[in-house]
Scaffold this active site. Structure first.
Site, PDB file in Angstrom:
ATOM      1  N   TRP A 105      -3.584  10.270 -12.601  1.00 36.56           N
ATOM      2  CA  TRP A 105      -2.421   9.775 -11.866  1.00 36.56           C
ATOM      3  C   TRP A 105      -1.192   9.642 -12.757  1.00 36.56           C
ATOM      4  O   TRP A 105      -0.065   9.772 -12.284  1.00 36.56           O
ATOM      5  CB  TRP A 105      -2.759   8.454 -11.170  1.00 36.56           C
ATOM      6  CG  TRP A 105      -3.735   8.691 -10.056  1.00 36.56           C
ATOM      7  CD1 TRP A 105      -5.044   8.328 -10.006  1.00 36.56           C
ATOM      8  CD2 TRP A 105      -3.477   9.424  -8.848  1.00 36.56           C
ATOM      9  NE1 TRP A 105      -5.615   8.774  -8.838  1.00 36.56           N
ATOM     10  CE2 TRP A 105      -4.686   9.438  -8.115  1.00 36.56           C
ATOM     11  CE3 TRP A 105      -2.351  10.052  -8.326  1.00 36.56           C
ATOM     12  CZ2 TRP A 105      -4.789  10.069  -6.875  1.00 36.56           C
ATOM     13  CZ3 TRP A 105      -2.448  10.678  -7.090  1.00 36.56           C
ATOM     14  CH2 TRP A 105      -3.657  10.678  -6.375  1.00 36.56           C
ATOM     15  N   ASP A 175       2.267   1.761 -12.270  1.00 35.01           N
ATOM     16  CA  ASP A 175       1.492   2.140 -11.093  1.00 35.01           C
ATOM     17  C   ASP A 175       0.243   1.272 -11.127  1.00 35.01           C
ATOM     18  O   ASP A 175      -0.654   1.474 -11.946  1.00 35.01           O
ATOM     19  CB  ASP A 175       1.141   3.624 -11.159  1.00 35.01           C
ATOM     20  CG  ASP A 175       0.171   4.054 -10.049  1.00 35.01           C
ATOM     21  OD1 ASP A 175      -0.153   3.222  -9.176  1.00 35.01           O
ATOM     22  OD2 ASP A 175      -0.263   5.224 -10.072  1.00 35.01           O
ATOM     23  N   LYS A 199      -6.672  -0.018  -1.674  1.00 37.90           N
ATOM     24  CA  LYS A 199      -7.731  -0.434  -2.597  1.00 37.90           C
ATOM     25  C   LYS A 199      -8.051  -1.916  -2.381  1.00 37.90           C
ATOM     26  O   LYS A 199      -9.138  -2.274  -1.971  1.00 37.90           O
ATOM     27  CB  LYS A 199      -7.297  -0.224  -4.049  1.00 37.90           C
ATOM     28  CG  LYS A 199      -6.568   1.072  -4.323  1.00 37.90           C
ATOM     29  CD  LYS A 199      -7.477   2.258  -4.434  1.00 37.90           C
ATOM     30  CE  LYS A 199      -6.730   3.468  -4.945  1.00 37.90           C
ATOM     31  NZ  LYS A 199      -7.575   4.656  -5.112  1.00 37.90           N
TER      32      LYS A 199
END
Length: 362
Positions: A105, A175, A199
């Site tokens: 990511w 992030d 999540k």
């Protein structure tokens, strides 16, 4: 699988949710707050939704200790969109950002920033180590970047920052998708935090952006849907927001408060991950490939070293209600995601299963 088998969902996202939240959703679906309208039908311009979004924002502030000089914004498009939005909004001085390459990511964030013309300097990378450890920032004494981007928890690779890098005068952008609300960080150390909701905060379709006031409103004529200043002025309702996802997040935030907040979630996540790591570290069959100092509390990858045996394990685990433990295709093996709503009993069942599997497959 027996219909009475208890299901534990170890998916990396969309992930397991608290049972009480799902039950509340079921209750609210036909008529939200006795309005005669489903929560899926209410207008985002109504007083009903004003209460939902304002409560969610305040609960986020309470849980994370977000200072008053930060905006809490609700977007769609995931953090993938924010990999574009952040440089367009914030990289307006040097037009250059720094990045610590800790995995998939982080690499995606680099790619998306470059697509919009932002220069990206990778200051450290652990790609050569297959991302089994975290990149270390040696020094950042000169303020020649608009910000430094990090991924606080690497969902795929199973690493996480417990100590944030010292960026000096350079803004820190995080992030935080896969350990958002599951591990404590000082929000004041960030200029901006982004996090997908699917999540620890609810369902897919909602992305949180927490950004300091003085960083926004400096770039004119940005596309409306990624303009932080515009979304701040419109209370995240420039267009129709993801009403149901925000409502769901609001319920999860109430649940988190009832459980004792982020500090209690981190304690539980340490307890759950500790149980699994202890088993893996003493196993003769399984290996947890991540360096101990860099291990994630929420995403635990592990392998047997035998792809055929991994496949057998994943199938047998599903038969007893341990679902979605297949590792990401780039890593292989298995991965157990232990987000806030995963109960300790689920990890106990997983460890018991792995122990029996090892004895039967020596």
């Amino acid at each position: 699988m027996n219909v009475m088998t208890t299901i534990y969902n170890f998916a990396a996202g969309p992930a397991t949710m608290p049972d009480s939240v799902i039950n509340q959703i079921k209750e609210d679906l036909p008529s939200y707050a006795n309005s005669g309208m489903s929560v899926m039908e209410i207008s985002h311009r109504s007083a009903l939704f004003d209460g939902i979004i304002d409560d969610a924002k305040q609960d986020l502030r309470d849980l994370l200790g977000i200072p008053d000089n930060y905006q809490v914004l609700f977007f769609q498009g995931g953090c993938t969109l924010q990999f574009t939005a952040a440089p367009l909004n914030l990289a307006n001085n040097y037009h250059r950002i720094a990045l610590l390459d800790s995995g998939h990511w982080a690499d995606r964030a680099r790619d998306e920033a470059q697509r919009v013309g932002t220069k990206v300097d990778v200051l450290a990378s652990t790609k050569a180590d297959h991302y089994t450890k975290l990149p270390v920032l040696k020094s950042l004494t000169q303020n020649t970047y608009d910000y430094l981007h990090i991924t606080t928890n690497n969902t795929i690779e199973g690493t996480a920052y417990s100590e944030l890098p010292d960026t000096g005068a350079t803004e820190l952008v995080g992030d935080m998708s896969s350990n958002f609300l599951g591990q404590q960080y000082d929000m004041k150390k960030f200029g901006l935090v982004m996090a997908g909701a699917q999540k620890n905060l609810g369902i897919a379709g909602l992305t949180i952006v927490i950004v300091r006031n003085d960083l926004i409103g400096k770039v004119k004529n940005l596309p409306s849907m990624i303009d932080y200043d515009l979304f701040a002025k419109k209370n995240s309702m420039f267009n129709t927001p993801p009403v149901f996802a925000i409502y769901t997040a609001g319920l999860v935030l109430k649940w988190l408060k009832e459980q004792g907040g982020v500090s209690e979630m981190e304690r539980r996540n340490r307890q759950k991950s500790g149980l699994l790591y202890d088993f893996l570290d003493n196993s003769q069959l399984f290996t947890a490939p991540v360096e101990k100092a860099a291990r994630s509390l929420t995403n635990v990858p592990f392998i047997t070293g035998q792809p055929e045996l991994d496949t057998k394990l994943i199938a047998q685990a599903a038969d007893v209600g341990l679902l979605n433990i297949k590792g990401h295709r780039s890593v292989g093996g298995m991965r157990a995601s232990l987000y806030n709503a995963m109960p300790y009993a689920g990890v106990e069942k997983l460890v018991d299963f792995l122990n029996k599997f090892e004895k039967n497959n020596r």
